[in-house]
Design a protein around this motif. Structure first.
Motif, PDB file in Angstrom:
ATOM      1  N   THR A 196      -2.584   3.001   6.645  1.00 35.02           N
ATOM      2  CA  THR A 196      -2.218   1.679   6.126  1.00 35.02           C
ATOM      3  C   THR A 196      -2.414   0.592   7.171  1.00 35.02           C
ATOM      4  N   VAL A 247       0.844  -1.210   0.000  1.00 33.87           N
ATOM      5  CA  VAL A 247       0.000   0.000   0.000  1.00 33.87           C
ATOM      6  C   VAL A 247       0.871   1.249   0.000  1.00 33.87           C
ATOM      7  N   ARG A 305      -6.074  -0.078   7.693  1.00 31.69           N
ATOM      8  CA  ARG A 305      -6.680  -0.760   6.543  1.00 31.69           C
ATOM      9  C   ARG A 305      -6.253  -2.215   6.451  1.00 31.69           C
ATOM     10  N   GLU A 306      -4.971  -2.494   6.648  1.00 34.83           N
ATOM     11  CA  GLU A 306      -4.455  -3.841   6.411  1.00 34.83           C
ATOM     12  C   GLU A 306      -4.474  -4.729   7.651  1.00 34.83           C
TER      13      GLU A 306
END
Length: 466
Positions: free
Chosen positions: A66, A15, A69-70
């Motif tokens: 990030t 990302v 999100r991950e």
């Protein structure tokens, strides 16, 4: 470190790589080592304190986005700062310091990606110190007593006194640079192993700009972070240069936190410096701020006698006294007058007497008294000419008269000072270089078509040169 942690970080890197330039990705993200993910806390290892600060300053929003999100919305990022042979520190992205939760990591356990911060400063590098400037010929009186006393204390225990940083200010020629070299030279004498560096602020900003062009900024930062005693002369020359100031901020923090000595000089006190970030000014005031004033007559006489003795000259005492009485601003002017006296004596084959001294000093004083034109000087004269309060040109007012005064001030500052467009803008309403460039073009174009305006500029210029 386990494979699950590595897989999570690999997803994050995918990302991040899509959201930053390739050079930034290689420099700031590839050296990161993922250590663990436990209890919603993701811990990464970074190479240095500066590396951590830079990530927090430039990429914290991207990192937070990030991770959320991950890995998960409640993920907390922690940093482990790699410090060889010392205990590591863990810091989370809220800036809280926590005790280490895992064993000390050494470089041998790190991944194989090259660390841009792993170079060391050469022991034989040039300190840029001038050995002719020492404490022996830096004469003391009330004008410089505190600065000299602090300087001598620093030489005995650099980085570990209350005088860190030492910030010395005063007008040009009063001995600030002499004192800096004297401190540095004495430290090298007492502590030969210490890496002492004297550098002008002008050279520092040129080096930084060159490093940026050559993609060697990390080497630049690493070099300065390896200095034991850093002396920066004329720090006011960094006014308005935000990127250079930002880098100096991180270098300053690193050195100060590691008990390295910092010595700075300026023509103004920190409270009077314009165009310098407040977070830097705050750090400048952490130690001792002291002013070096114009030398007293007694000190001027001692400086003159030293110059005459060292140069093997023969000058009547009444001439020496006359020079000391009439050249009062600084030591540099005193030495300049002595050189002029000798030149006149040799060229015209005449004795050095009071008549010659009067003639030389009359000529020298005219040059000395020729006012140095600064942005503040220009601003005051322009505002007085247009009959407006000087503080108004720093506002966002779009009134025609204020806009014109602001633009004229910017145009004349570009003409009569050596400051960059960015520096001028920083000092005049905190504008950017593009605004200053536009102002200069506007004034120039108006002067070409408007005789009355052209005459106004000419009149202001005459006032500047008086």
């Amino acid at each position: 470190m386990n494979s699950d942690t590595q897989k999570l970080w690999a997803r994050c890197l995918t990302v991040i790589k899509d959201n930053v330039p390739e050079a930034a990705f290689k420099t700031w993200f590839l050296p990161i080592v993922p250590l663990s993910y436990e209890n919603k806390v993701f811990t990464i290892q970074v190479p240095s304190q500066f590396f951590y600060e830079y990530l927090e300053d430039k990429f914290i929003d991207l990192l937070r986005f990030t991770l959320h999100r991950e890995i998960g919305d409640n993920t907390i990022l922690q940093y482990r700062i790699l410090v060889e042979n010392t205990t590591n520190t863990v810091v989370n992205y809220r800036g809280e310091i926590k005790s280490p939760s895992v064993d000390k990591i050494t470089p041998k356990n790190a991944n194989k990606i090259p660390n841009p911060f792993n170079k060391v400063v050469r022991d034989d590098f040039d300190s840029q110190l001038n050995p002719k400037y020492t404490f022996d010929n830096f004469y003391e009186d009330e004008s410089n007593k505190l600065a000299r006393t602090a300087g001598e204390a620093i030489t005995k225990n650099p980085g570990k006194t209350a005088f860190n940083p030492l910030f010395v200010h005063g007008m040009s020629g009063v001995g600030k640079t002499h004192l800096c070299h004297a401190i540095g030279t004495k430290i090298k004498e007492l502590f030969p192993e210490k890496r002492v560096l004297y550098v002008s602020a002008h050279l520092f900003k040129v080096q930084y700009a060159d490093a940026g062009r050559n993609n060697t900024t990390n080497d630049f930062i690493n070099f300065y972070q390896g200095i034991d005693v850093l002396i920066i002369d004329d720090i006011h020359e960094l006014a308005g240069i935000e990127k250079t100031q930002n880098t100096l901020f991180h270098i300053f923090n690193h050195l100060h936190q590691n008990n390295k000595q910092l010595i700075l000089t300026s023509d103004k006190a920190p409270s009077e410096l314009k165009g310098v970030e407040e977070r830097l000014l705050t750090r400048f005031r952490w130690g001792l701020t002291t002013k070096v004033d114009n030398p007293s007559k007694d000190l001027r006489l001692r400086i003159l006698h030293n110059k005459i003795l060292n140069d093997g000259l023969s000058i009547p005492e009444e001439v020496v006294d006359y020079v000391a009485e009439n050249v009062t601003d600084n030591a540099r002017d005193l030495e300049g007058v002595i050189v002029s006296l000798m030149a006149h004596s040799l060229v015209y084959d005449r004795e050095i007497d009071l008549a010659l001294a009067r003639r030389v000093i009359d000529q020298a004083i005219k040059k000395i008294e020729k006012k140095k034109i600064t942005v503040d000087t220009i601003q005051d004269i322009v505002c007085k000419f247009y009959n407006i309060k000087s503080e108004l040109i720093h506002t966002a007012s779009r009134k025609r008269q204020i806009v014109q005064a602001r633009q004229v001030t910017m145009y004349l500052s570009k003409q009569y000072t050596e400051m960059s467009l960015a520096q001028i803008g920083s000092l005049i309403g905190k504008k950017n270089h593009a605004t200053v460039l536009h102002a200069c073009r506007t004034v120039k174009e108006q002067m070409e078509v408007d005789k009355i305006f052209r005459d106004e500029i000419s009149e202001i210029e005459k006032k500047l040169k008086v």
